[in-house]
Write a protein that holds these residues in place. Structure first.
Motif: not given
Ligand SMILES: Nc1ncnc2c1ncn2[C@@H]1O[C@H](COP(=O)(O)OP(=O)(O)OP(=O)(O)O)[C@@H](O)[C@H]1O
Ligand SMILES: [Mg+2]
Lengths: 205, 736
Positions: A22, A25, B531, B534-535, B540, B542-543, B545
């Motif tokens: 969490l 991200v 999470a 959010k993705i 965000e 540039n992750t 995950v």
């Protein structure tokens, strides 16, 4: 862009891992530790924005780690993660200098807000005197009963218990509590506790 | 309440993720359409500030140049009615309604456009495109309100600003993964609509096998029925038909658009006045938002579900369902527990009241003290004998009622008893001396019984004044028997209640650790899902995950919650479990077999050693079998890594007339650390264990009035025993 580093210390693998995901991200970089011992012996703190600490761990309790940490100079702010309903523990942590506490299970906004405030506060500390003065000023607006309720809150007692102690109904305690929060301009219970301590309100016991 | 809050958060997270996906897609289309350009152009490209300034400057100068004749044109032709021509079989742009009137995006847009310039439109239409062109050529119409742009047509037509873009997309069935682009269509069958501009274009590409259909719905049907491998056509038109025939879920678009076609209004070549008027109107309608409204009305609801999104949705759905079950289960459990506590507390208060009444009315003097000798209850008869009133004496030490030397020895005698459990007074009636309030010493007969449980140790003293013995002898003998009997009864009841009470306070402890145990995976599930959100929300990018991985982990955690709850289900009992007389031997044998099924290592031997006779016991069979299963399973797990793997299961009567069931193993035995915590919930040394097996077993056995304990074997390994009260006492003790 440079990412702020956040440390997570929690003995539960799933909680650690998910919190890491969490936070990652959300734009932080994360290091996690599964025990207080490991964390204390292996970690420098110079590049750390803030620390998330589970109080409920088997080897070294969160509170002990916190005490160790605050001894070091330039220690980052600490946010305590408590179990559901463990307010007394949380208040104890705040009294020992933690920045904030967050109850499990939490929503992302709660924890991210808290982290951001912690980092912000650490970078631009409001002078201790000015916040103390503010708190003292606000304190004057409280009635006697509200002060009493406040000192029980600082002790970490639950509404029910306070009601019993004062011989009034829990509903009334709730009302007093809401008034205290608004008069003190507290954003959260942890904020209230910090202000009250700054203004010299001692816990009843 | 917090749990409700949690659920609502889960649901909100779910809705939000969806809203974001949905919203993004819609917006993407709208922008593409309104820009009137290919899909590429919509993506913002970085421009240098200099270039941007230059661009702005150019735009302004051109606008200044154009505005002079444009302004004049407006005064000349921005009034009056116009006639529009169009085809009527190109839905949703042009189509006929049920009464044969022209309707669709094109008509509505052109009405709005002309209205914006202060006039009205009448319509003529035909199903054949060549006729539409003729209408314009012959002067029957002033303009065609929508036509696709091709270079050839510029010979006879002037085109307005674009009013639509339609990417030509490759549609395939959802489960086709071998087609990725136009290139991979070589040798495959592709549906085309006869003489449509897409068809004309595809004909020029070598090795594409065009299968020609007269209309778009026929092409779509061929695709869905598997007659062709792909269908290439303007996207919105295909989606329109797909939705009408309910096949949106079965098709998908792949690769880049083949081309992006633009649609325009058109006038006869050279009709400058009408063209300017159309362009003015189009600009106004786009600026006022009217365009959006009309666009949304005819195209907005068309959606094709992305493949991966659907799977994510399903997974999240499952996770949430599991989570909700977990939370729900906990709420119910909590509720039942609370009810049980409330009722038990009520019963306790009740039986205490009865106990008091029995005490008060007893013809024998009765005193209850706690384990430090403080008097708690002092009945009427005791008041009469000693001369103290209850109000005076309750809360004081019982020593007050004794003369020396008993008085000073009492503390140490009591302490000795508490330490060693050896009592001189308990159980037998003794003659001792008492001290009345008046200071008079007198002989009395004292019987002491212990009651209570754990921390709640209590002692009851019954007192008969021996000075009155003779006078009372006859009456006393009779009533005493009775009193003792009733007292014994109430005593037993009180003891049971105290026992229940202390178990319930264990439950409070239990409830706390359960809350902790459940909040861990819930926290993790929430974190993972948030999470993901959010993705997917793309805040965000540039992750590294991946959503899939996170969802999988969330599912694991949900399973963990489910497992905990499953383990607890058996503890959630409300009211009297149904009991019946059962033969222990059969029950134990069955349960042992059950306990050994599904083990990884099954190469172990089991020896049964059963009491010779049938052993009838009043039990809840399912529960007792569960205890046996737990013990057998633990034993089997304990011997998994041992050299000899042998279990012994025995049943026997023990000396107290209880039935004893024992399970022995040849495992490593108990560590000192575990020995003290065996029966605590959530204490486990096993990977994947929950640590509730023994806790549940203890609850069940004690509810049956038995005991459970463990002891080491002489030759190594561990034996777990539990007892049950036999319903028929057997005189023969079969086993020691
Ligand atoms: N026969 C045995 N030999 C050695 N240790 C045992 C034996 N039975 C139980 N234990 C110990 O007691 C612990 C608690 O047992 P319990 O049955 O309550 O939980 P568990 O078996 O770990 O998990 P589960 O809830 O899945 O049964 C075990 O983890 C183990 O360490
Ligand atoms: Mg077990």
């Amino acid at each position: 862009m440079h990412k702020v580093k956040v440390l997570v210390v929690d003995d539960d693998k799933a909680v650690r891992d998910s919190l890491g995901a969490l936070l990652e991200v959300s734009g932080f970089s994360v290091d996690s530790y599964d025990s207080g011992q490991e964390f204390l012996t292996h970690r420098d703190l110079w590049d750390v924005g803030c620390v998330l600490l589970d109080v409920n761990m088997p080897d070294v309790s969160g509170l002990e780690i916190q005490q160790e940490l605050t001894k070091k100079s330039g220690a980052p702010p600490i946010i305590i993660i408590t179990g559901f309903g463990d307010i007394p523990m949380a208040v104890k942590a705040i009294r020992a200098g933690a920045f904030d506490f967050v109850e499990k299970p939490f929503v992302d906004k709660t924890i991210l807000d808290s982290i951001n405030r912690a980092i912000d506060q650490n970078r631009h500390p409001k002078s201790a005197e000015s916040s103390t003065a503010e708190a003292t000023q606000n304190l004057k607006n409280l009635t006697k009963r509200e002060r009493e309720v406040l000192s029980y809150l600082v002790e970490g007692l639950q509404n029910k218990v306070i009601a019993y102690q004062l011989g009034i109904s829990p509903r009334t305690v709730e009302i007093h509590r809401a008034r205290v929060m608004s008069k003190m301009q507290a954003k959260s219970l942890s904020h209230l506790v910090r202000m009250a301590l700054a203004a010299g309100i001692a816990p009843i016991s | 309440m917090n749990i409700l809050f949690l659920i609502s958060v889960c649901i909100r997270a779910f809705a939000l993720i969806w809203a974001i996906c949905f919203h993004l897609r819609i917006e993407y289309w709208q922008v593409t359409w309104i820009c009137g350009a290919d899909e590429e152009r919509f993506r913002p490209r970085p421009k240098s500030p200099m270039l941007r300034l230059l661009g702005l400057f150019l735009v302004f100068s051109i606008a200044a140049l154009v505005s002079v004749p444009g302004g004049r044109a407006q005064t000349r032709s921005d009034v009056g009615s116009l006639t529009a021509a169009s085809s009527n079989n190109f839905p949703p742009v042009n189509l006929l309604d049920s009464e044969g009137r022209l309707t669709g995006f094109g008509r509505e847009l052109s009405t709005a456009v002309i209205k914006a310039t202060g006039g009205e439109v009448s319509y003529i239409h035909s199903s054949r495109w060549t006729e539409v062109l003729d209408m314009l050529a012959e002067g029957k119409a002033d303009f065609i309100h929508d036509t696709g742009y091709t270079p050839e047509r510029t010979a006879t037509l002037d085109f307005s600003e674009p009013i639509l873009t339609m990417p030509e997309r490759i549609f395939v069935l959802k489960d086709r993964f071998d087609i990725a682009s136009l290139d991979s269509l070589r040798g495959q069958k592709v549906a085309c609509v006869n003489q449509h501009i897409t068809h004309l274009y595809l004909q020029k590409i070598p090795r594409i096998d065009c299968v020609v259909f007269a209309t778009p719905p026929e092409g779509l049907k061929a695709l869905v029925d598997g007659g062709v491998d792909a269908f290439i056509y303007p996207r919105q038109i295909v989606l329109y038909y797909a939705q009408k025939t309910h096949v949106t879920g079965r098709i998908k678009t792949i690769g880049d658009p083949v081309r992006t076609l633009t649609w325009h209004m058109a006038v006869k070549k050279g009709n400058h006045d009408v063209l300017v008027r159309l362009n003015n109107g189009i600009a106004k309608v786009k600026a006022s938002g009217e365009y959006h409204r009309i666009y949304d009305k005819w195209f907005g609801k068309i959606a094709i579900e992305g493949h991966i999104h659907k799977e994510i949705a399903v997974t999240i759905g499952i996770v949430l369902a599991l989570g909700a079950t977990a939370v729900g289960g906990f709420v119910i459990w909590n509720w039942t527990l609370r009810r049980t506590v409330r009722r038990a507390t009520g019963e306790l208060a009740d039986s205490e009241r009865r106990f008091h009444r029995a005490f008060e009315s007893s013809p024998t003097g009765s005193i209850v003290i706690d384990d430090s000798g403080i008097i708690e209850i002092f009945n009427e008869e005791a008041e009469r004998i000693f001369g103290y009133s209850a109000a005076d004496i309750v809360g004081k030490n019982v020593k007050l009622l004794m003369p020396e030397p008993d008085r000073s020895q009492h503390d140490s005698a009591m302490q000795e008893f508490l330490d060693t459990g050896e009592a001189k007074v308990i159980g037998v009636e003794q003659e001792v001396s008492g001290l009345r309030k008046s200071g008079e010493t007198f002989p009395l007969a004292l019987g002491v019984a212990e009651c209570g449980y754990g921390d709640h140790r209590k002692f009851i003293g019954t007192i008969r004044d021996l000075t009155e013995r003779k006078a009372l002898e006859e009456r006393a003998e009779k009533s005493r028997m009775e009193a003792v009997r009733t007292q014994e009864l109430y005593l037993r009841e009180l003891q049971a209640d105290l026992h229940k009470f202390s178990r319930l306070s264990d439950m409070g402890q239990f409830s706390a650790s359960l809350t902790h145990e459940l909040s861990q995976p819930l926290t993790a599930i929430l974190n993972y899902l948030q999470a993901c959100r959010k993705i997917m929300g793309g805040t965000e990018s540039n992750t590294s995950v991946k959503v899939d991985g996170l969802i999988e982990k969330a599912v694991d955690q949900a399973k963990r919650t489910a497992k905990i709850l499953h383990g607890l289900k058996d503890m959630v009992h409300d009211g009297e479990p149904s009991r019946a007389i059962e033969d222990v031997n059969t029950g134990v044998e069955e349960a042992t077999t059950l306990g050994l099924t599904g083990l990884v290592r099954r190469d172990l031997s089991v020896e049964f050693n059963f009491a010779k006779k049938k052993v009838p016991v009043l039990i809840n069979k399912v529960q007792i079998q569960q205890v046996v299963q737990n013990l057998v399973r633990n034993a089997a797990e304990a011997v998994a890594d041992s050299k000899t793997r042998h279990l012994k299961v025995r049943t026997a009567y023990d000396r107290e007339g209880m039935v004893r069931i024992s399970v022995s193993d040849t495992g490593p035995g108990l560590t000192d650390e575990m020995r003290g915590r065996l029966f605590q919930p959530f204490v486990t040394t096993k990977r994947g264990g929950i640590g509730v097996g023994l806790a549940i077993s203890q609850t069940i056995v004690e509810a049956h009035g038995g005991k459970i304990w463990a002891e080491p074997n002489e030759q190594g390994g561990t034996t777990f025993h539990f007892t049950l009260p036999a319903s028929i006492r057997d005189e023969v003790t079969l086993d020691a």
